[in-house]
Design a protein around this motif. Structure first.
Motif, PDB file in Angstrom:
ATOM      1  N   UNK A  50      15.256  15.367 -85.016  1.00 55.38           N
ATOM      2  CA  UNK A  50      14.543  15.629 -86.271  1.00 55.38           C
ATOM      3  C   UNK A  50      13.093  16.014 -85.991  1.00 55.38           C
ATOM      4  N   UNK A  51      12.478  15.322 -85.059  1.00 53.95           N
ATOM      5  CA  UNK A  51      11.080  15.593 -84.735  1.00 53.95           C
ATOM      6  C   UNK A  51      10.914  16.963 -84.093  1.00 53.95           C
ATOM      7  N   UNK A  68       5.736  27.918 -88.996  1.00 54.24           N
ATOM      8  CA  UNK A  68       5.516  28.146 -90.419  1.00 54.24           C
ATOM      9  C   UNK A  68       6.776  28.648 -91.122  1.00 54.24           C
ATOM     10  N   UNK A  69       7.904  28.062 -90.775  1.00 57.59           N
ATOM     11  CA  UNK A  69       9.168  28.431 -91.411  1.00 57.59           C
ATOM     12  C   UNK A  69       9.840  27.179 -91.991  1.00 57.59           C
ATOM     13  N   UNK A  70      10.562  27.365 -93.076  1.00 53.97           N
ATOM     14  CA  UNK A  70      11.348  26.289 -93.675  1.00 53.97           C
ATOM     15  C   UNK A  70      10.534  25.003 -93.822  1.00 53.97           C
ATOM     16  N   UNK A  71       9.339  25.118 -94.379  1.00 53.65           N
ATOM     17  CA  UNK A  71       8.415  23.994 -94.339  1.00 53.65           C
ATOM     18  C   UNK A  71       8.880  22.798 -95.159  1.00 53.65           C
ATOM     19  N   UNK A  72       9.520  23.032 -96.290  1.00 53.91           N
ATOM     20  CA  UNK A  72      10.006  21.903 -97.090  1.00 53.91           C
ATOM     21  C   UNK A  72      11.003  21.078 -96.283  1.00 53.91           C
ATOM     22  N   UNK A  74      10.406  17.255 -94.427  1.00 50.77           N
ATOM     23  CA  UNK A  74      11.360  16.176 -94.715  1.00 50.77           C
ATOM     24  C   UNK A  74      11.942  15.613 -93.423  1.00 50.77           C
ATOM     25  N   UNK A  75      12.224  16.496 -92.460  1.00 51.74           N
ATOM     26  CA  UNK A  75      12.767  16.045 -91.173  1.00 51.74           C
ATOM     27  C   UNK A  75      11.761  15.171 -90.430  1.00 51.74           C
ATOM     28  N   UNK A 118       2.137  18.775 -89.613  1.00 52.99           N
ATOM     29  CA  UNK A 118       2.746  19.365 -90.805  1.00 52.99           C
ATOM     30  C   UNK A 118       1.747  19.360 -91.957  1.00 52.99           C
ATOM     31  N   UNK A 119       1.055  18.247 -92.156  1.00 49.19           N
ATOM     32  CA  UNK A 119       0.031  18.183 -93.214  1.00 49.19           C
ATOM     33  C   UNK A 119      -1.097  19.177 -92.935  1.00 49.19           C
TER      34      UNK A 119
END
Length: 576
Positions: free
Chosen positions: A445-446, A456-460, A464-465, A486-487
């Motif tokens: 996941x990390x 910068x892809x699939x950020x949502x 979450x991951x 991410x933030x």
């Protein structure tokens, strides 16, 4: 990397009582001759704490030459000789140790086993009795004493001795197992049958119990029962070479020899049982002494050498571990596992070419050796040779008929190799396959979430991951760094600083995390602190491409780079 005996378990010796490792501290070109008595003693103690057996032994030997009647030094040299497998020398020192400490447990066992070899069983029992004043000592003394009676054909006394273990419920498995072996050796089949059934009911996942019980059943014409015992074990430990060999021999109709042929072999098995039960980090030194004692008595030499190599490896004594594994018979089914561990230890000793050569030779002998292919890939990956790492993982994955849960690691590792060679279109499917096999695996996941954030892809989905990974491993600095980054990518700089400061606390020497925190500080106007973190990152040996970027920021500051929103993230498969 798992160790051979660990790979063969789950429970080696009933489990009663009782990752990448740092390089071993080294003492090159030791000059003990010019060292003072106190200096030799202190250096020996330090080397012993560092588990550098060679250096410690040399320093204590020198100190003893300077002060030959020092009781503390005599005892330490005795222990180091025993731990080094120098049993003849240890026997001499054991007598001196007993002259000032008549209850020294290991000295009593050493001399008791010498008495056994000389057939002085009464004297051996006297030594064992005087060692039975701690739980471990009582267990060992009881088992060895029972075997001395078995050597004399005294069945009643052998089992009366084992009855002493009834006082401690945690020792019940040892009694059942060795009771079965002794009854089997003495031809008391009714008693052996009862003990074996009890041992198997108590520890049916113990390698040695399964081997011994299956062997007994085969020799007594109960092949179908033996097959059931072997197959039940292999359901949980499919690749175990010893039980697999036993089942193959059964299929061929080969009648096995007795599992324990002599009382001496029974004593070796008893010492092996205790040593393997002690082989955790807290009991390694004691386990080492017991393993050497097991080797000093005629028994299953190859399994004892495997345990010895395992213990040395756990102590970070990699060359000694290699020597133990290399001493295993070339014809033993344990040899491939030993060669695999030798390769890993060569890698740890920075002998990278030798490590790869050892694995390639193993693969040439058996191209279908999945573990060897994966380990070769791991060596390449650890050496940052990602293209050949991917090739090795390709070969391993080609051997998998149907991926199972346990195979998630090889897809994860291959995904890393592809990602590092800038083949994201191949890396992402491997990461997702790893998650399919092992859902919510925090490392996957990390890595996948961080990679998508960085691209910068699939950020949502990525965020979450990473958040899920942090929930699962909240004290992992690398994972917390991913959340902070991410933030940062989303322009949430205050939250980024909060997470990245915690990541730095968890991993203060990591250059990437320090670099990220520097960027976050810059964005909120804390430019002095930003430059401090970038300098800290530079001082901690970053990758060459990162170093150039860090040096540019130290000179010019951080260039403007507008944050993205989750909606702006490009779809999966786009490198952005």
């Amino acid at each position: 990397m798992t160790k051979p005996l660990s790979r063969m378990l789950p429970a080696l010796a009933f489990g009663l009582f009782f990752a990448a490792l740092p390089a071993q501290a080294g003492y090159e070109d030791i000059d003990v001759e010019g060292t003072s008595l106190s200096g030799s003693y202190l250096a020996g103690r330090f080397a012993g704490k560092q588990r550098d057996m060679d250096a410690a032994g040399q320093y204590f030997q020198q100190a003893l030459r300077d002060d030959p009647n020092n009781a503390v030094l005599i005892e330490r040299v005795f222990i180091f000789d025993l731990s080094d497998g120098k049993v003849a020398s240890a026997e001499d020192y054991a007598e001196r140790v007993l002259s000032f400490n008549s209850q020294h447990r290991m000295a009593r066992f050493v001399l008791g086993l010498r008495d056994v070899r000389l057939k002085r069983f009464v004297k051996a029992r006297e030594n064992f009795k005087k060692a039975a004043y701690t739980p471990i000592g009582e267990l060992t003394a009881t088992l060895l004493t029972a075997w001395t009676y078995a050597a004399q054909g005294n069945q009643a006394q052998a089992f009366n001795t084992l009855d002493k273990l009834d006082q401690n419920e945690s020792l019940e498995n040892f009694k059942s197992y060795h009771g079965a072996l002794i009854a089997d050796y003495l031809g008391a089949n009714i008693r052996a049958d009862s003990f074996y059934k009890k041992a198997f009911a108590q520890a049916g996942n113990s390698l040695r119990v399964v081997q011994a019980y299956g062997n007994y059943l085969e020799r007594n014409g109960r092949k179908d029962e033996a097959r059931k015992v072997y197959e039940q074990f292999l359901q949980a430990s499919e690749k175990n070479p010893l039980v697999r060999q036993a089942l193959d021999s059964l299929d061929k109709g080969t009648k096995p020899e007795a599992f324990v042929k002599t009382p001496e072999a029974g004593m070796s098995e008893a010492l092996f049982s205790v040593a393997s039960a002690l082989s955790d980090d807290q009991g390694l030194e004691v386990a080492l002494a017991y393993a050497q004692l097991a080797l000093s008595v005629s028994g299953d030499r190859n399994i004892n050498l495997t345990l010895l190599g395992d213990i040395y490896e756990s102590m970070n004594s990699y060359q000694r571990s290699i020597d133990a594994y290399d001493a295993i018979d070339k014809t033993s089914v344990l040899k491939p596992n030993a060669d695999l561990e030798v390769a890993v230890n060569l890698q740890r000793l920075e002998k990278k070419d030798e490590a790869k050569a050892r694995l390639k030779a193993l693969i040439a002998t058996d191209p279908k050796d999945y573990d060897a292919q994966v380990t070769l890939g791991n060596l390449y990956r650890n050496n940052e040779e990602f293209a050949p790492a991917a090739d090795a993982y390709n070969a391993a994955i080609a051997l998998i008929a149907k991926p199972e849960r346990e195979n998630w690691t090889v897809f994860y590792y291959r995904g890393i190799a592809f990602e590092r060679t800038k083949q994201w279109d191949k890396a992402e499917p491997d990461f997702r396959k790893a998650l399919e096999l092992e859902p919510d695996q925090p490392m996957v996941l990390n890595y996948l979430g961080y990679s998508m954030v960085d691209k910068k892809i699939n950020l949502t989905e990525a965020i979450a991951m990473v958040r899920k990974a942090v929930e699962l491993k909240p004290n992992d600095g690398y994972i917390v760094d991913s959340l902070g980054w991410a933030h940062f990518r989303l322009g949430e700089y205050e939250e980024a600083v909060k997470q990245l400061e915690r990541a730095v606390e968890l991993k203060p020497a990591d250059p990437v995390i320090a670099d990220h925190l520097g960027d976050a500080y810059w964005r909120i106007g804390r430019q002095l602190e930003a430059r401090f973190q970038w300098q800290h990152a530079k001082d901690n040996k970053p990758e060459p491409e990162d170093l150039a970027r860090i040096e540019k920021k130290l000179k010019e500051g951080l260039a403007d780079d507008p944050p993205v929103t989750p909606a702006q993230g490009t779809p999966t498969g786009n490198n952005g």
